[in-house]
Design a protein around this motif. Structure first.
Motif, short mmCIF file in Angstrom:
data_model
loop_
_atom_site.label_atom_id
_atom_site.label_comp_id
_atom_site.label_asym_id
_atom_site.label_seq_id
_atom_site.Cartn_x
_atom_site.Cartn_y
_atom_site.Cartn_z
N TYR A 1 0.58 -1.50 -0.34
CA TYR A 1 0.10 0.24 -0.06
C TYR A 1 0.80 1.79 -0.24
O TYR A 1 0.57 2.06 -0.56
CB TYR A 1 -0.69 0.06 1.37
CG TYR A 1 -1.84 -0.97 1.58
CD1 TYR A 1 -2.11 -1.67 0.17
CD2 TYR A 1 -2.28 -1.62 2.74
CE1 TYR A 1 -2.99 -2.19 1.09
CE2 TYR A 1 -3.45 -2.20 3.02
CZ TYR A 1 -3.88 -2.69 1.79
OH TYR A 1 -4.87 -3.95 2.05
N LEU A 2 2.24 0.99 0.61
CA LEU A 2 3.50 1.98 0.56
C LEU A 2 3.83 2.36 -0.54
O LEU A 2 4.72 4.05 -0.55
CB LEU A 2 3.70 2.15 2.19
CG LEU A 2 2.98 1.68 3.60
CD1 LEU A 2 4.27 1.73 4.79
CD2 LEU A 2 2.18 2.91 3.35
N VAL A 3 3.78 1.51 -1.59
CA VAL A 3 5.25 2.14 -2.33
C VAL A 3 4.32 3.31 -2.99
O VAL A 3 5.20 4.14 -3.14
CB VAL A 3 5.24 1.16 -3.47
CG1 VAL A 3 5.83 1.32 -4.58
CG2 VAL A 3 5.71 -0.34 -2.61
N PRO A 4 3.33 3.48 -3.75
CA PRO A 4 2.30 5.01 -4.08
C PRO A 4 2.51 6.49 -3.83
O PRO A 4 3.04 7.01 -3.79
CB PRO A 4 0.98 4.85 -4.61
CG PRO A 4 0.55 3.20 -4.62
CD PRO A 4 1.85 2.33 -3.79
N ALA A 5 2.78 6.16 -1.89
CA ALA A 5 2.46 7.05 -1.15
C ALA A 5 4.10 7.21 -1.25
O ALA A 5 4.84 8.50 -1.01
CB ALA A 5 1.93 6.84 0.04
N ILE A 6 5.23 6.64 -0.92
CA ILE A 6 6.49 6.96 -1.09
C ILE A 6 6.65 7.39 -2.10
O ILE A 6 7.32 8.34 -2.00
CB ILE A 6 7.47 5.32 -0.47
CG1 ILE A 6 7.16 4.56 1.06
CG2 ILE A 6 8.66 5.83 -1.02
CD1 ILE A 6 7.25 3.39 1.03
N THR A 7 6.57 7.02 -3.06
CA THR A 7 6.91 7.57 -4.37
C THR A 7 6.77 9.31 -5.15
O THR A 7 7.26 9.75 -4.56
CB THR A 7 6.17 6.80 -5.64
OG1 THR A 7 6.60 5.36 -5.60
CG2 THR A 7 6.60 7.50 -7.33
N ALA A 8 5.38 9.16 -3.94
CA ALA A 8 4.92 10.62 -3.96
C ALA A 8 5.70 11.58 -3.22
O ALA A 8 5.58 12.69 -3.69
CB ALA A 8 3.03 10.74 -3.99
N THR A 9 6.11 10.79 -2.80
CA THR A 9 6.56 11.45 -0.58
C THR A 9 8.24 11.79 -1.60
O THR A 9 8.14 13.08 -1.64
CB THR A 9 7.15 11.18 0.43
OG1 THR A 9 5.50 10.55 0.49
CG2 THR A 9 7.76 11.73 1.22
N ALA A 10 8.79 10.79 -2.79
CA ALA A 10 9.61 11.47 -3.02
C ALA A 10 9.52 12.29 -4.38
O ALA A 10 11.00 13.02 -4.34
CB ALA A 10 10.28 9.74 -3.57
N SER A 11 9.20 11.86 -4.94
CA SER A 11 8.61 12.97 -6.21
C SER A 11 8.49 14.75 -5.34
O SER A 11 9.37 15.65 -6.42
CB SER A 11 7.28 12.85 -7.02
OG SER A 11 7.29 11.76 -7.40
N ILE A 12 8.10 14.63 -4.42
CA ILE A 12 7.81 16.11 -3.88
C ILE A 12 9.39 16.79 -2.78
O ILE A 12 9.88 17.68 -3.55
CB ILE A 12 7.23 16.03 -2.70
CG1 ILE A 12 5.35 15.87 -3.27
CG2 ILE A 12 6.91 17.20 -1.14
CD1 ILE A 12 4.63 15.32 -1.86
N LEU A 13 10.31 15.50 -2.42
CA LEU A 13 10.93 15.82 -1.59
C LEU A 13 13.26 15.58 -2.74
O LEU A 13 13.26 16.62 -2.51
CB LEU A 13 11.85 15.58 -0.65
CG LEU A 13 10.80 14.94 0.53
CD1 LEU A 13 10.96 14.09 1.36
CD2 LEU A 13 11.19 16.09 1.19
N ILE A 14 12.67 14.93 -4.21
CA ILE A 14 13.68 14.36 -4.62
C ILE A 14 13.46 15.55 -5.72
O ILE A 14 14.25 16.68 -5.68
CB ILE A 14 14.04 13.40 -4.37
CG1 ILE A 14 14.23 12.46 -3.89
CG2 ILE A 14 14.62 13.27 -5.38
CD1 ILE A 14 14.49 11.68 -4.21
#
Length: 294
Positions: free
Chosen positions: A249-262
């Motif tokens: 479940y967390l993969v898309p959420a982590i990807t979205a967060t990484a897009s924001i931070l990176i």
């Protein structure tokens, strides 16, 4: 608790692999990225466990071949060729895993909390997806890409089958690293055949020698493949396939967060709400088994 952290670490790494993949796609085709990534991972696993794994039964080879075909070859090939909201659909893997476990006689995960958590997490991922769309993007809630969605759904099923096979391999008493290495042998073999058929031209030497590409391939091969497939196997062995796959479940959420931070993409209210819903869904799905694996 530590095995939940192992699963969380694995999912965190897989959630940020898109950054390395995006860089590599400039010079290397998707099939060759997969082949190089898992071939490198296999080499690292061979160094870690140089001996040949002795099978307890000859028929066990079918388990390793099926695991390589589903979790390495089929899953990643389907994800790479899907142009839909793959993260949301692939996150249906926990549901498939629970259904497969139930079909095999383990109905412990089929309960109201699991399904409520699944629904809440899926809703959160849809909200995150809407929040990450650009100004020029159009959200179409009436139509869908049938072919792409079916590919993503098949990928979710393949990962569920893979996780179930990993659990079965662990139950037979095989050591995790050695078992992962044998699975990689089959996975690389399948990807190699497909690559030679559909994309026989290797990347240019200059692309493979570029330091940025080398570092990203090392990350994908050594960390995201060799290390994380082992840690996933460890988590499945101690938590069970269904409990471990809920972390998907967390993969898309982590990807979205990484897009924001990176990548500097904007953070907005839908993303925050969606992340909260996804995490709440994960916790709800796992609440009944919080003491497992501690």
């Amino acid at each position: 608790m530590k095995y939940h952290l192992v699963a969380l670490f694995t999912i965190f790494v897989w959630g940020i692999t898109f950054v390395s993949t995006k860089v590599l796609l400039v010079d290397i085709s998707p099939l060759w990225i997969l082949l190089l990534r898992f071939a490198l991972g296999l080499c690292i696993l061979c160094v870690m466990r140089p001996h040949v794994l002795r099978l307890k039964e000859r028929t066990d080879e079918v388990l390793f071949a099926a695991a390589g075909a589903t979790g390495i070859a089929a899953y990643y090939l389907l994800v790479f060729t899907t142009a839909t909201a793959v993260g949301v659909i692939v996150a249906a893997s926990p549901l498939f895993t629970a259904l497969i476990s139930a079909a095999l006689g383990d109905r412990s995960s089929i309960n109201t909390r699991f399904f409520c958590g699944f629904a809440l997490a899926m809703a959160g991922l849809i909200v995150v997806g809407a929040g990450t769309m650009g100004e020029g993007d159009i959200v179409n809630f009436t139509g869908f890409d049938l072919f792409g969605d079916m590919l993503a759904l098949t990928a979710a099923l393949m990962w569920a089958v893979y996780s179930t096979l990993v659990s079965r391999i662990a139950q037979k008493g095989y050591e995790t690293i050695a078992a992962t290495k044998r699975t990689f042998v089959w996975g690389v073999a399948f990807i190699l055949v497909i690559t030679l058929i559909f994309d026989p031209y290797a990347p240019q030497p200059s692309a493979l020698l570029d330091w940025q590409n080398v570092l990203n391939l090392l990350f994908l091969g050594a960390v995201a493949s060799a290390a994380c497939f082992v840690t996933w196997g460890v988590a499945v062995k101690h938590l069970g396939a269904t409990t471990t796959t809920t972390y998907i479940y967390l993969v898309p959420a982590i990807t979205a967060t990484a897009s924001i931070l990176i990548l500097g993409e904007p953070l907005n209210a839908p993303i925050i709400l969606g992340l909260a819903m996804t995490i709440a869904g994960l916790l709800l799905s796992q609440k009944r088994k919080r003491t497992t694996g501690t």
